[in-house]
Scaffold this active site. Structure first.
Site, PDB file in Angstrom:
ATOM      1  CB  ILE A 145      -0.989  -0.001   1.187  1.00  0.00           C
ATOM      2  CG1 ILE A 145      -0.289  -0.280   2.509  1.00  0.00           C
ATOM      3  CG2 ILE A 145      -2.093  -0.995   0.955  1.00  0.00           C
ATOM      4  CD1 ILE A 145      -1.229  -0.296   3.700  1.00  0.00           C
ATOM      5  CD  GLU A 146      -1.694   5.985  -1.641  1.00  0.00           C
ATOM      6  OE1 GLU A 146      -1.726   7.200  -1.411  1.00  0.00           O
ATOM      7  OE2 GLU A 146      -2.384   5.446  -2.523  1.00  0.00           O
TER       8      GLU A 146
END
Length: 546
Positions: free
Chosen positions: A328-329
């Protein structure tokens, strides 16, 4: 030996001058230096200064409950320009976050740019490079052929432009050099060295500190505690003290919007998966269950906010928690990404990277597929995820979405087919639609494009759209229905609920009835194809053994 000043939040605010560009490290409530931002707001209330600030937020600052994050700064006169990956979520009313009220009233210039690009703009500023050439955002609302990321009429077309380089078309984002960086960590020693042991991610703190420090700016670090000089493990220091000018101690700082401190989110222990709440059975879970069928064990998969965030939890319920590695970012790799307003962190992560480094993986397409949500889909397969006029403030912005879809080999968009009040029942292994939502999500033209279907076809990306009643595929001949749910009428419930003609695949099948029953699926995932060189080596080894 360099030693930063230890200041109150209010005194730290005095370091900021009129007209400064201020970079803030946070992701909504995750890692937000809220005490320092509150100190700036307090100073402005007392002295009417500082004035005319530009603030940079690579992901976002603040969230929807109370005055937090950027809302401390959202005052006419204090704030003149905001450049952000996302904005606080909240209701579309007088109760909307202050920053949204200012944007709507044209009281502040506001840009919404991809988060990964904003991180890279800081790296470019730190290295005294002119800016960032990227294909991220081409064909989307960030493209100057659309709106250039401008969020109201008061905002000039100042930052992004198209350029030709080596016969290819690129977007060019000039570097923005901050005068002040406000970052957050867990511990600062007396020399200003920062460790992030209780944080769920360091986000982009290092690059933001470099960008301010290298050009003569000021770096302010908010921390939970201080330590004796030399007592921190050098390997654990993420931001060296030579970059830090002032430290603000805020022992009450939250780990995320909703957690004071959970060591399973910062990688300091591993909790049993049984502590995770099961996903309630309903339409969203049906969609997430169907989306899991697109996965293969051993894959690296990116995950977005919304319905897509349910997919890892479906895998947990099916005993497949470790089957894929989620990225995830915000920086977590592996583990189980959490959902709702704790999205951005993972329970039991395998690694926690800098968010700015995670975007190097994502923009470079170094993963198998992305699972993302949507608000609208149009006849070209383009997706809007960031803006709807009827519920504008519920949609925070582009975030890392544009960075992710720019190079993802495969994309699975997940969401409901319609929106609005509806009466849809799940019974007998199928779907019964008594009253449908008033608004279809398959529209002739999206309100604002966050993803370009045309460019995806040019790049050869595989794109699938999973809803509760149908699965669709992006093909050169158009958006094509490949599966429908049991109990759904193809003409009435699918084709007639689209504003544009849908194609129907020759291979049209019925979705598995087990998806619509609350019992476990007994899901299995076929293995991902091995890396070509590994497969070739295995074949050579097998041949030699014979």
């Amino acid at each position: 030996m360099h030693r930063p000043e230890i200041l109150t939040a209010r005194r730290a605010a005095d370091l900021i001058a009129d007209g400064d560009i201020v970079s803030v490290s946070s992701s909504s409530g995750l890692g937000c230096p809220d005490a320092v931002l509150a100190g700036i707001g307090e100073r402005f209330a007392e002295t009417a200064g500082p004035r005319g600030l530009t603030t940079l937020h690579p992901i976002a600052a603040g969230d929807m409950s109370g005055i937090k994050g950027i809302d401390h700064l959202a005052r006419p006169g204090l704030l003149s320009r905001v450049v952000a990956g996302s904005y606080p979520s909240g209701p579309s009313s007088a109760e909307a976050p202050r920053i949204w009220q200012m944007i709507d009233a044209g009281e502040v210039e506001a840009y919404n740019f991809p988060s990964g690009v904003l991180h890279q703009m800081h790296r470019a500023a730190a290295a005294r490079q002119p800016g960032v050439f990227t294909k991220v955002g081409l064909g989307s609302f960030v493209d100057p052929d659309e709106t250039g990321g401008r969020m109201n009429d008061a905002t000039p077309a100042a930052y992004v432009r198209r350029e030709q380089l080596d016969g290819q078309e690129w977007l060019y984002f000039p570097a923005i050099t901050p005068d002040v960086a406000i970052i957050r960590a867990t511990t600062a020693d007396e020399n200003g060295n920062l460790t992030f042991e209780d944080e769920a991610s360091p986000l982009g703190a290092l690059d933001q500190a470099y960008a301010a420090h290298n050009t003569g700016g000021v770096v302010i670090a908010q921390v939970k505690r201080t330590a004796e000089a030399g007592s921190l493990d050098p390997q654990a220091v993420r931001v060296p003290g030579v970059l830090v000018d002032a430290v603000v101690v805020a022992p009450e700082q939250l780990q995320t919007t909703q957690t004071l401190y959970d060591p399973a989110l910062s990688g300091q222990l591993r909790r049993p998966l049984s502590v995770l709440e099961p996903v309630p059975f309903g339409l969203e879970k049906v969609i997430a269950r169907r989306a899991t069928r697109e996965l293969h064990s051993g894959e690296i998969v990116n995950l977005g906010f919304g319905v897509s965030a349910l997919v890892p939890h479906v895998l947990v319920e099916e005993g497949l928690a470790g089957a894929v590695s989620w990225v995830i970012e915000q920086g977590a790799v592996g583990g189980v990404p959490l959902r709702d307003f704790v999205f951005g962190v993972a329970q039991n992560p395998d690694a926690i990277m800098q968010s700015s480094d995670q975007f190097t993986l994502l923009q470079g397409g170094g993963f198998h597929r992305a699972m993302l949500s949507f608000l609208e889909i149009d006849e070209h397969g383009s997706v809007n995820v960031h803006h709807l006029a009827r519920c504008r403030h519920v949609t925070a912005g582009v975030g890392g979405f544009a960075d992710i879809v720019s190079a993802a080999p495969e994309i699975v968009f997940v969401g409901s087919f319609t929106a609005g009040r509806r009466d849809v029942s799940l019974a007998g292994g199928g779907l019964t639609i008594t009253r449908d939502g008033a608004h279809t999500k398959l529209v002739k033209k999206v309100a604002s494009p966050t993803f370009s279907g045309r460019r995806a076809l040019e790049r050869g990306q595989k794109v699938t759209y999973v809803t509760e009643r149908a699965v669709l595929s992006l093909r050169p001949e158009g958006l094509t229905v490949t599966e429908i749910a049991p109990g759904v009428d193809l003409e009435r419930d699918v084709l007639a609920r689209s504003e544009f003609p849908l194609q129907v695949g020759d291979e049209l099948t019925t979705m598995d009835a087990a998806l619509f029953d609350p019992a476990p699926l007994g899901l299995t995932l076929s293995p991902a194809a091995p890396h070509a060189r590994i497969a070739a080596l295995a074949a050579m080894t097998a041949k030699a053994d014979r």
